[in-house]
Structure formats: structure tokens, C-alpha cells
Enzyme design. Structure first.
Site, short mmCIF file in Angstrom:
data_model
loop_
_atom_site.label_atom_id
_atom_site.label_comp_id
_atom_site.label_asym_id
_atom_site.label_seq_id
_atom_site.Cartn_x
_atom_site.Cartn_y
_atom_site.Cartn_z
N ASP A 1 0.85 -1.20 0.00
CA ASP A 1 0.00 0.00 0.00
C ASP A 1 0.88 1.25 0.00
OD1 ASP A 1 1.06 -0.11 2.51
OD2 ASP A 1 -0.83 -0.58 3.53
N ASP A 2 0.33 2.38 0.41
CA ASP A 2 1.09 3.63 0.32
C ASP A 2 1.75 3.99 1.63
OD1 ASP A 2 0.52 3.97 -2.36
OD2 ASP A 2 -1.49 4.70 -1.88
#
Ligand code: WTA
Length: 664
Positions: free
Chosen positions: A530-531
């Protein structure tokens, strides 16, 4: 950084560590037997371990309710501070050293015994109670790595209050956000602290945070101010706000030394720790009392093979989960002796960390790959000069994937080929180690591999459709069983917890990491999917940094990606689009970076700011980070054909404009 997933095995088979006494896990078969029991009958497995602690009333661990609703011995009551301190003192170990506290300046040392710590905790518990703190109230702690910090954490635990430690590198804005979200009425702060050559005025930062919180409608009633011997403070008595600020030393001296224990339900929250998520606002991860206590203690015991008399040293700050589980809780719950170090590993010289290990005869060292990479080559550890690691037995790493070169240096040079390396993979949310090689004699270690699940953890890999990957393969790492220290909720937003961790694939706890399982069934972490980024072992959400960047009036839009960094692991690279008519300049770049420092903290300021005429977006308006990552990694030499398919962009010419703006 080299991908860990395809790291080669060392040329020579790694010899097993030589334990001085019977290890807790004498063989791989012993691990397999315990692991099998932890999965087949988790209730009995954890109840037996829990019975070594002090509880009131009895019941069982019920994992059947599933990961979202884990509860651990819900009918029992306990107290973590009692188990961490009083239990040892009643057993006659009050004079045992809890902390060898090593100051920022070499030679500045304090020794804190279990009895000393218990005394501070009891008095501090009374100071908090006298300021109206009751069971369940949140107390924010903004302090450096001095014994007063674990003491304050345990004081909260003793009276059933919930601590929320905020890392000393966070800014006033970030601290204020956490104070407001947790509705804390009491803040404990250290006046000033030396970290390496720098003096950091924590109280001044906290004072400003209280103003920001007040402007946002939340008033902090009491601020308790501690001092660190030797730290230079620019503030003085005059900076103490009458009626609000209290001097820790005075208050603790005057407080009663008897503090009644608050026996809390096993599921009562022990602490909130804010951590970055993939959306802008940090999440307040909530851990429970009983399950967290038993899990932190058990992982500490087995992962570090801690035995009475050993000296453990973790370089992690209590502002992060590692300092919670493996400074304050895991070690003290095992009656351990440890080194608590206030400063940075390379001050005043890069040999400092090794000098500390040598001075105290450290047996287990726990640090981050970024520290190992920074010290590698800078100063040979003393044991490398002598050709033997006298006291070191277990070397731990945490926080990010460790590249095989750093692993080999840790193993060969720091550990003189005699120590077990435990590459512990876990998260704020897991509360304790979830996957790690254990220091089992004869275990064939693999550089950069987290290897096997801890007791009670059933790991699995999912493909993008949510199907489990069998055998050798790669996928999203999930946990499909409940475990005692699983996060219980996100403070004030249970829906966010269910959505973030269990929403995409119900029934599985989503870790956010990718992993590969090799032919031996061992797990290799491949990084976040993810980020969320890991800069020098600090967890940072790209969305958080982007929100900070766009607060600057000249910034129209920003996108942050990570690029590999030789020491930090990852570094932040920001693409920034300016408002129409604004001229890019060096001053503006500095102002924009300062904006992130003010909003979050210096550790989150991007290393690079790339002026982007526009950001590459898909037709649905999503920023194509894949392209930005490639541009950031490739630098000025990036060619258009390196970027893969750009046909789904609304305006493919944006890419040419980005390639044209390098170094501008
Ligand atoms: C990463 C820190 C590879 C991972 C305890 C995880 C690791 C995130 C390792 C959690 C490791 C932590 N190998 N990656 N040994 N340890 N990570 O919440 O991406 O600050 O999801 O907890 O760090 O970071 P957090």
C-alpha cells in the site's frame, strides 16, 4: 536496496549459535511441537502461559470469535504494571537492575533497580490520580528515552489509565492532532533533551501543541514537566504556566509512595499508539491489557532467548511500537535487565553503540537495518577487532526488510559468526513479533528472511482475488487466526479498523505487506503493497506527507513516492505542482519542506522536491504512482520507454513534461 525476496543463501552454511545454557527452544522439533499446539488448541496454549502471571478470576482465551473480535481471558482481571514490577519485587528481586540508563553524553549514567522503578511508578500513579486521571482516561506522553518514560507508561497502567506516547520527533501540529483525537487532559513532557549534537526543546514544542489543541476546542488541564540531567533548557521557571504546569520531581517527591493497583479487565485498553495508515490521518491503534501483556512477554522470551542475568539492549524509541513491546513491556514482564539509551547510535563517534554493548556486556542487541547500514564500515565493533563476540548471543533487527549485505555484516562482523540473527517482522497492529527466525541451535538461517510464524500466528498468502496461494509462491501476507496481541480497535473509529484490516478479504487480517514463501515454507517479506513507507525504520504514510505539502499556499497538488536509499532503506520523493503563476525557486522548495517538518516532523520531510508541471492521472482521476516511482528511481536518465504503458493516462504528454523538469 537489493530485493530480499531473491537474496542468496550465504556461501557457507551458517553455524548455529552456541548458547551458554539450555535455550528456551533447544531444537527445531521443540518449536514445531509448541507451534502445533498453539494452533490446535490456542485456548489451552495461552492459558498455560498466562497462568505464570498474576490475575484475578479465571477464564479462557476464546479465539473462535475471529480476528475482528479477539478477546483474551475476558473474565479475568489483571494489571500490567503489577506483573512487570511488583511480581519481581515480591519474589525478592527488587535490587535487580531494570535499566542501565546511558545518557546522550558518554559517561552520564544512572542505574534504576526494579524497586526504584516501582517507587517512581507508584508515586507517579498518585500524581496522575491527584490530577483527576481515572481508569480509561488517556494520558499523552511526549518524552525521550529516559527511565521516566517507561515509568510514566507503567504509572498509567497501574491506575488503569491509557497512555499514548508520541515520538519526540513529531512536531507541535502532529502532537496537537494526537492530543485532540485522544481527548487527553494530562500531558507529560520532558523539558529539553540532547540527541547527538542537537538540543531539542520538547516543552516548547508541547506548549505550542497545547495552544493549537486549545484553538481546536480541546483544553489540556495539566502538563507534568520532567527534566533530564544534563540537558540544556532554554526555558526556565518563568515558562511554567501557573495552574497548568507541574514539576515532575517536586510532585513525585511529595506524592505518597503507596499507590493502589487498579485491577482492570483483561480487555481493558492499555495504550493507544498513533501510526500511519494509507489515508491522511494517523490511526490510533488500541492494544488491550491481558493479551498484549502475555504476547509481548512470550515473544520477548523466545525471540531473544532471554535468561535471567542477561543484559538486553534495544535501540528503539518508546515513541514507536518496538519501544512499547521490547523496552517497556516485554523485558520488564520477564524481569529483564536492559540498557536504555537516550542518544543516537553514532554520537559522539560511530563506535558509540559498540562501546555501550561492551561496557554493559550486552547479550541481546535489537536494532533496525538503517542503523546497521549506517554503522557498517564506519567503525568496526570491538568484537571484530578481538575476533570474538564475548557477550552478544542474539542480534535482532526490525522495522524494514534487511538487505543481505547488511545481514551478513551484522552476522559476521558484529556477531563474529557466533550469534543468531532474528529478523523480526511485525507491526504496530500485531503488538509483538508475528514472524521471525528463532534462536534455535542448528537452525539454518537465511539472510533477509523472516522465516517462520510465532506461536499462534497462522500466516497465509492471498492472490489478488482473495484465494490462498498454496506451497511456494508470492502474495499478500495475511493472518488467518486471532492472536492475543492483535489490535482491538482504532481509537474512536472501530469501523475504520474493520474496513482497513478486514474489509477487503473478510476473515483475514490484512497486513499490508507482500511476501514470498520458499520451498522450505519460509517467508520472505517483499515490502508494503500500500502507500505506507519506511524511512529509516519510521513508518510514514504518503497521504500524510501529501496532505502536509498541499497546506502550503503555493502548492496545487502533490504526490509522494519512495526511492531506495542506501542507508535509510527508503527516502521520500515529492512531485509538486504549483498554483498558476507561482515561480519555482530554491526558497520555495525550502519553505515547502519546512511545511512537512511543521506538520509532521523533520523525519518526514522529502529528500527531493520535483517541480511537476502536472501529475500523471488516469481517466478516473487517479494518480499513476507506478510512473512516478519509475521517474523518481531512474532520475534524469529515465527514458520514456522505461515507463511502461502510459496509454491509460488522460494526457500522456504529462510524462514528457515530467522528464523535462529534472534538476529544475
Ligand atoms: C515493516 C514496526 C520486513 C513492514 C515493528 C511492516 C518489516 C511495517 C520488518 C510495520 C521486517 C517491520 N522485515 N519488513 N523484519 N519489520 N517491517 O508499525 O512493512 O512501525 O508492515 O512496526 O514495517 O511498521 P510499524
Amino acid at each position: 536496496m537489493a530485493p530480499t525476496a531473491c537474496a542468496p543463501l550465504p556461501a557457507q552454511p551458517v553455524p548455529p549459535p552456541v548458547p551458554p545454557h539450555e535455550p528456551h527452544l533447544p531444537s527445531l522439533a521443540a518449536y514445531h511441537a509448541l507451534y502445533a499446539r498453539s494452533i490446535a488448541d490456542p485456548s489451552a496454549f495461552w492459558r498455560d502461559i498466562a497462568d505464570e502471571f498474576t490475575w484475578h478470576s479465571k477464564s479462557n482465551f476464546d479465539p473462535a470469535a475471529g480476528p475482528v473480535h479477539v478477546s483474551f481471558l475476558p473474565d479475568r482481571r489483571t494489571n500490567v504494571a503489577y506483573n512487570a514490577l511488583d511480581r519481581w519485587i515480591s519474589a525478592g528481586h527488587g535490587a535487580r537492575v531494570a535499566f542501565y540508563a546511558e545518557g546522550n553524553e558518554p559517561g552520564r549514567r544512572r542505574v534504576v533497580t526494579y524497586a526504584d522503578l516501582a517507587d517512581s511508578v507508584a508515586r507517579m500513579g498518585n500524581v496522575l490520580r491527584a490530577r483527576g486521571v481515572r481508569k480509561g482516561d488517556v494520558v499523552v506522553l511526549y518524552m525521550p528515552m529516559v527511565p521516566e518514560l517507561p515509568a510514566a507508561m507503567l504509572a498509567c497502567a497501574r491506575i488503569g489509565a491509557v497512555h499514548s506516547v508520541v515520538f519526540g520527533g513529531f512536531s507541535s501540529e502532529a502532537l496537537a492532532g494526537r492530543i485532540v483525537d485522544s481527548k487527553a487532559n494530562v500531558v507529560v513532557v520532558t523539558e529539553a533533551i540532547g540527541r547527538g549534537k542537537k538540543q531539542i526543546q520538547l516543552k516548547a514544542i508541547a506548549d505550542r501543541a497545547l495552544e493549537i489543541a486549545e484553538a481546536a476546542g480541546h483544553r489540556v488541564e495539566h502538563q507534568i514537566v520532567t527534566k533530564v540531567p544534563g540537558a540544556e533548557s532554554v526555558s526556565d521557571e518563568a515558562c511554567m504556566v501557573a495552574g497548568r504546569d507541574v514539576d515532575w520531581d517536586e510532585a513525585v517527591r511529595e506524592a505518597d509512595a503507596e499507590c493502589e493497583v487498579e485491577w482492570v479487565e483483561s480487555e481493558h485498553p492499555l495504550f493507544v499508539l498513533y501510526t500511519s495508515g494509507s489515508t491522511g490521518k494517523p490511526k490510533g491503534v488500541v492494544h488491550s491489557t491481558g493479551g498484549y501483556m502475555v504476547y509481548a512477554a512470550t515473544t520477548f522470551k523466545y525471540t531473544f532467548d532471554y535468561h535471567e542475568g542477561d543484559v538486553f539492549f534495544s535501540t528503539s524509541d518508546c515513541g514507536w511500537i518496538t519501544g512499547h513491546s521490547y523496552v517497556t513491556y516485554g523485558p520488564l514482564l520477564n524481569g529483564a535487565t536492559q540498557v536504555l539509551y537516550e542518544g543516537v547510535p553514532n554520537y559522539p563517534t560511530p563506535a558509540r553503540l559498540w562501546e555501550i554493548c561492551e561496557h554493559y556486556g550486552v547479550n541481546q542487541l535489537y536494532t533496525a537495518p538503517t542503523v546497521i547500514r549506517a554503522l557498517k564500515g564506519a567503525a568496526p565493533p570491538p568484537q571484530a577487532r578481538d575476533g570474538k563476540a564475548e557477550a552478544l548471543r542474539v542480534l535482532g533487527t526490525v522495522g524494514e526488510p534487511i538487505n543481505p549485505e547488511a545481514w551478513m555484516w551484522y552476522y559476521e562482523v558484529v556477531g563474529a559468526r557466533r550469534c543468531a540473527i532474528v529478523d523480526t517482522w511485525w507491526q504496530t497492529e500485531t503488538g509483538g513479533h508475528a514472524m521471525t527466525p528463532l534462536p534455535i541451535p542448528g537452525l539454518q538461517m537465511k539472510p533477509g528472511c523472516a522465516m517462520m510464524p510465532f506461536f499462534g500466528i497462522q500466516a497465509a498468502l492471498l492472490n489478488g482475488d482473495g484465494a490462498e496461494v498454496e506451497g511456494e509462491g508470492e502474495g499478500l501476507l495475511v493472518i488467518k487466526s486471532g492472536w492475543p496481541a492483535a489490535l482491538r480497535t482504532v481509537y474512536g473509529d472501530h469501523g475504520r479498523m474493520e474496513e482497513a484490516y478486514f474489509g477487503r478479504f473478510p476473515g483475514y487480517y490484512m497486513t499490508g505487506d507482500g511476501a514470498r514463501r520458499d520451498a522450505d515454507g519460509h517467508y520472505w517479506l517483499t515490502g508494503r503493497v500500500d502507500d505506507i513507507l519506511n524511512v529509516s525504520g519510521h513508518r510514514i504514510g504518503t497521504a500524510e506527507v501529501e496532505s502536509a505539502l498541499v497546506l502550503h499556499h503555493a502548492v496545487a497538488e502533490a504526490a509522494v513516492v519512495s526511492v531506495g536509499h542506501a542507508v535509510k532503506g527508503e527516502s521520500l520523493y515529492a512531485f509538486v505542482s504549483l498554483m498558476g503563476g507561482v515561480e519555482a525557486s530554491g526558497d520555495l522548495r525550502a519553505e515547502i519542506r519546512a511545511c512537512v517538518r511543521n506538520e509532521i516532523g523533520a523525519f518526514a520531510a522529502p529528500d527531493a522536491v520535483h517541480w511537476a508541471p502536472a501529475l500523471p492521472k488516469t481517466r478516473s482521476g487517479k494518480i499513476m504512482r507506478r510512473i512516478l516511482r519509475k521517474i523518481a528511481a531512474g532520475g534524469a536518465r529515465t527514458r520514456r520507454e522505461d515507463l511502461g504503458d502510459t496509454s491509460t493516462l488522460t494526457d500522456p504528454s504529462v510524462v514528457d513534461a515530467l522528464l523535462d523538469t529534472f534538476g529544475k
